[in-house]
Design an enzyme around this catalytic site. Structure first.
Site, PDB file in Angstrom:
ATOM      1  N   GLY A   1      54.534  66.359  35.340  1.00 56.89           N
ATOM      2  CA  GLY A   1      54.600  67.656  34.380  1.00 56.89           C
ATOM      3  C   GLY A   1      55.226  67.248  32.996  1.00 56.89           C
ATOM      4  O   GLY A   1      56.363  66.848  32.944  1.00 56.89           O
ATOM      5  N   GLN A   2      54.711  68.010  31.990  1.00 59.56           N
ATOM      6  CA  GLN A   2      55.406  68.021  30.769  1.00 59.56           C
ATOM      7  C   GLN A   2      56.495  68.856  30.641  1.00 59.56           C
ATOM      8  O   GLN A   2      57.447  68.858  29.905  1.00 59.56           O
ATOM      9  CB  GLN A   2      54.212  68.380  29.836  1.00 59.56           C
ATOM     10  CG  GLN A   2      54.661  68.414  28.248  1.00 59.56           C
ATOM     11  CD  GLN A   2      54.875  66.830  27.788  1.00 59.56           C
ATOM     12  OE1 GLN A   2      54.522  65.955  28.297  1.00 59.56           O
ATOM     13  NE2 GLN A   2      55.927  66.514  26.881  1.00 59.56           N
ATOM     14  N   LYS A   3      56.722  69.809  31.598  1.00 59.98           N
ATOM     15  CA  LYS A   3      57.928  70.688  31.746  1.00 59.98           C
ATOM     16  C   LYS A   3      59.064  69.735  31.839  1.00 59.98           C
ATOM     17  O   LYS A   3      60.140  70.105  31.270  1.00 59.98           O
ATOM     18  CB  LYS A   3      57.750  71.113  33.301  1.00 59.98           C
ATOM     19  CG  LYS A   3      59.099  71.813  33.797  1.00 59.98           C
ATOM     20  CD  LYS A   3      59.479  72.979  33.303  1.00 59.98           C
ATOM     21  CE  LYS A   3      60.497  73.849  33.584  1.00 59.98           C
ATOM     22  NZ  LYS A   3      61.591  73.171  34.533  1.00 59.98           N
TER      23      LYS A   3
ATOM     24  N   SER B   1      59.565  76.891  38.011  1.00 64.29           N
ATOM     25  CA  SER B   1      60.449  76.101  38.323  1.00 64.29           C
ATOM     26  C   SER B   1      60.844  76.387  39.788  1.00 64.29           C
ATOM     27  O   SER B   1      60.932  77.725  40.044  1.00 64.29           O
ATOM     28  CB  SER B   1      61.764  76.057  37.479  1.00 64.29           C
ATOM     29  OG  SER B   1      62.760  75.388  37.909  1.00 64.29           O
TER      30      SER B   1
ATOM     31  N   HIS C   1      53.217  72.768  40.231  1.00 64.57           N
ATOM     32  CA  HIS C   1      52.686  71.657  40.871  1.00 64.57           C
ATOM     33  C   HIS C   1      51.242  71.520  41.296  1.00 64.57           C
ATOM     34  O   HIS C   1      50.620  70.577  41.137  1.00 64.57           O
ATOM     35  CB  HIS C   1      53.463  71.717  42.224  1.00 64.57           C
ATOM     36  CG  HIS C   1      55.109  71.706  42.186  1.00 64.57           C
ATOM     37  ND1 HIS C   1      55.927  72.890  42.499  1.00 64.57           N
ATOM     38  CD2 HIS C   1      55.953  70.700  41.835  1.00 64.57           C
ATOM     39  CE1 HIS C   1      57.192  72.541  42.339  1.00 64.57           C
ATOM     40  NE2 HIS C   1      57.221  71.143  42.024  1.00 64.57           N
TER      41      HIS C   1
ATOM     42  N   MET D   1      59.336  67.274  44.694  1.00 65.33           N
ATOM     43  CA  MET D   1      60.447  67.786  45.646  1.00 65.33           C
ATOM     44  C   MET D   1      60.259  68.955  46.676  1.00 65.33           C
ATOM     45  O   MET D   1      61.064  69.648  47.031  1.00 65.33           O
ATOM     46  CB  MET D   1      61.851  67.927  44.982  1.00 65.33           C
ATOM     47  CG  MET D   1      62.014  66.613  43.971  1.00 65.33           C
ATOM     48  SD  MET D   1      63.853  66.396  43.812  1.00 65.33           S
ATOM     49  CE  MET D   1      64.101  67.903  42.893  1.00 65.33           C
TER      50      MET D   1
ATOM     51  N   ARG E   1      63.551  76.068  40.689  1.00 60.79           N
ATOM     52  CA  ARG E   1      65.018  76.576  40.650  1.00 60.79           C
ATOM     53  C   ARG E   1      65.100  78.130  40.108  1.00 60.79           C
ATOM     54  O   ARG E   1      65.882  78.752  40.157  1.00 60.79           O
ATOM     55  CB  ARG E   1      65.908  75.960  39.696  1.00 60.79           C
ATOM     56  CG  ARG E   1      66.102  74.256  40.155  1.00 60.79           C
ATOM     57  CD  ARG E   1      67.212  73.722  39.411  1.00 60.79           C
ATOM     58  NE  ARG E   1      67.705  72.713  39.981  1.00 60.79           N
ATOM     59  CZ  ARG E   1      67.433  71.463  39.963  1.00 60.79           C
ATOM     60  NH1 ARG E   1      66.387  71.069  39.068  1.00 60.79           N
ATOM     61  NH2 ARG E   1      67.787  70.319  40.790  1.00 60.79           N
TER      62      ARG E   1
HETATM   63  P1  AMP Z   1      59.852  68.589  40.980  1.00 64.14           P
HETATM   64  O1  AMP Z   1      59.134  69.207  42.485  1.00 64.14           O
HETATM   65  O2  AMP Z   1      60.611  69.790  40.423  1.00 64.14           O
HETATM   66  O3  AMP Z   1      60.387  67.373  40.908  1.00 64.14           O
HETATM   67  O4  AMP Z   1      58.285  68.641  40.272  1.00 64.14           O
HETATM   68  C1  AMP Z   1      57.464  68.028  40.582  1.00 64.14           C
HETATM   69  C2  AMP Z   1      56.326  67.609  39.359  1.00 64.14           C
HETATM   70  O5  AMP Z   1      55.991  69.218  38.858  1.00 64.14           O
HETATM   71  C3  AMP Z   1      57.066  67.090  37.968  1.00 64.14           C
HETATM   72  O6  AMP Z   1      56.281  66.009  37.260  1.00 64.14           O
HETATM   73  C4  AMP Z   1      57.395  68.274  37.124  1.00 64.14           C
HETATM   74  O7  AMP Z   1      57.245  67.932  35.846  1.00 64.14           O
HETATM   75  C5  AMP Z   1      56.097  69.012  37.638  1.00 64.14           C
HETATM   76  N1  AMP Z   1      56.432  70.636  36.951  1.00 64.14           N
HETATM   77  C6  AMP Z   1      57.515  71.258  37.415  1.00 64.14           C
HETATM   78  N2  AMP Z   1      57.464  72.678  36.822  1.00 64.14           N
HETATM   79  C7  AMP Z   1      56.039  72.481  36.227  1.00 64.14           C
HETATM   80  C8  AMP Z   1      55.519  73.498  35.491  1.00 64.14           C
HETATM   81  N3  AMP Z   1      55.987  74.859  35.351  1.00 64.14           N
HETATM   82  N4  AMP Z   1      54.380  73.250  35.092  1.00 64.14           N
HETATM   83  C9  AMP Z   1      53.746  72.005  35.363  1.00 64.14           C
HETATM   84  N5  AMP Z   1      54.304  71.149  35.974  1.00 64.14           N
HETATM   85  C10 AMP Z   1      55.515  71.290  36.385  1.00 64.14           C
END
Ligand code: AMP
Length: 283
Positions: free
Chosen positions: A147-149, A185, A37, A30, A187
């Site tokens: 991501g495993q997050k 994150s 990322h 996103m 956020r």
């Molecule tokens: P998002 O932009 O928050 O939707 O995240 C995009 C991808 O990045 C998702 O697969 C998340 O799980 C991954 N992601 C977010 N934070 C982390 C992190 N700290 N470490 C690894 N991957 C992450």
């Protein structure tokens, strides 16, 4: 790095790549990119010949009263960060392409998606599975990099792909953290300096769980209580949930044996953060 907007253009590009024998990995994001990322982009490049990164703030996965309007957006910075990496296509769909006015179809996993994050955020996973399906149909990747997050998101998406016979393989990357343990994150930018200090309670609660489990503690209730106490030490932290789960079913475990997923969600002031760790409890 090619910029593509329309799903049809995206699919045409993917098909031509596949035709010439290349494999494709998709990294959905996103935006508001951070090193977590970027680590997934590197992982994608290790596993496939071509890498597609999608950037779309998906309104359908935000609930009422959540942070859709304030979600951080910085397209220029995201493009700059990605241009240093092996990215072939930046897929930048716009809302009217993905959700035209008469849009009326949803993809919903109805088991794992109801628990934990799904219970706290109704409709969140329906938004996730719908957008991931649409991205998979537009990109037709061999690999989907997650991501495993967002451990439960991985489980829900895997289940949805298996149920719908979507042939791509899911590859997960480990959680990337700040030096004090806070999981990266998008956020985290919402946190004040003081809250940022308190936010370390999530990873420290997980570290406490790891210490207890490796010391032989076999009762999840004892470990979860200690995790609650660690979070409770911070004045602005409000625990949403903490759980010790079977990593496949997301059901709570009653004894600590084998791989256990410890996860928690905590509000720090107005900001809701999640974190998790898979801990191997020796039988
Ligand atoms: P998002 O932009 O928050 O939707 O995240 C995009 C991808 O990045 C998702 O697969 C998340 O799980 C991954 N992601 C977010 N934070 C982390 C992190 N700290 N470490 C690894 N991957 C992450």
């Amino acid at each position: 790095m090619l910029h593509l907007r329309e799903p049809e253009q995206m699919r045409e590009w993917s098909r031509s790549q596949r035709h010439s024998g290349s494999t494709i990995a998709l990294v959905p994001t996103m935006g508001a990119l951070h090193d977590g990322h970027l680590s997934l982009v590197s992982l994608a490049a290790e596993h496939a010949d071509r890498v597609v990164v999608s950037l779309f703030v998906n309104p359908a996965q935000f609930g009422e009263g959540e942070d859709l309007a304030s979600y951080p957006r910085d397209r220029e910075r995201d493009v700059r960060l990605l241009s240093d990496l092996p990215v072939d296509v930046l897929f930048l769909p716009v809302e009217s392409d993905l959700y035209p006015e008469d849009y009326s179809t949803w993809v919903e996993e109805t088991s794992i998606s109801r628990l934990w994050e799904g219970a706290a955020r109704p409709e969140h996973f329906r938004g996730v599975t719908t957008i991931v399906t649409r991205l998979l149909l537009a990109v037709e990747p061999d690999l989907l990099i997650l991501g495993q997050k967002d451990a439960q998101q991985v489980a829900v998406v895997r289940k949805m792909m298996r149920d719908l016979l979507i042939p791509a393989e899911v590859v997960t990357g480990p959680i990337v953290r700040e030096s004090d343990g806070l999981a990266l994150s998008s956020r985290n930018v919402y946190l004040s300096e003081d809250e940022r200090g308190q936010a370390v309670c999530l990873s420290e609660a997980l570290a406490e769980a790891r210490r207890l489990v490796s010391g032989g503690e076999g009762d999840p209730a004892v470990v979860l209580q200690r995790m609650r106490e660690r979070v409770g030490q911070e004045p602005d932290a409000r625990l949403d949930y903490v759980a010790a789960l079977d990593p496949l079913t997301f059901d709570p475990v009653d004894t600590l044996r084998g791989n256990i997923l410890f996860c928690l969600a905590v509000h720090i002031g107005e900001t809701r953060l999640i974190d998790n760790d898979i801990i191997d409890a020796e039988a």
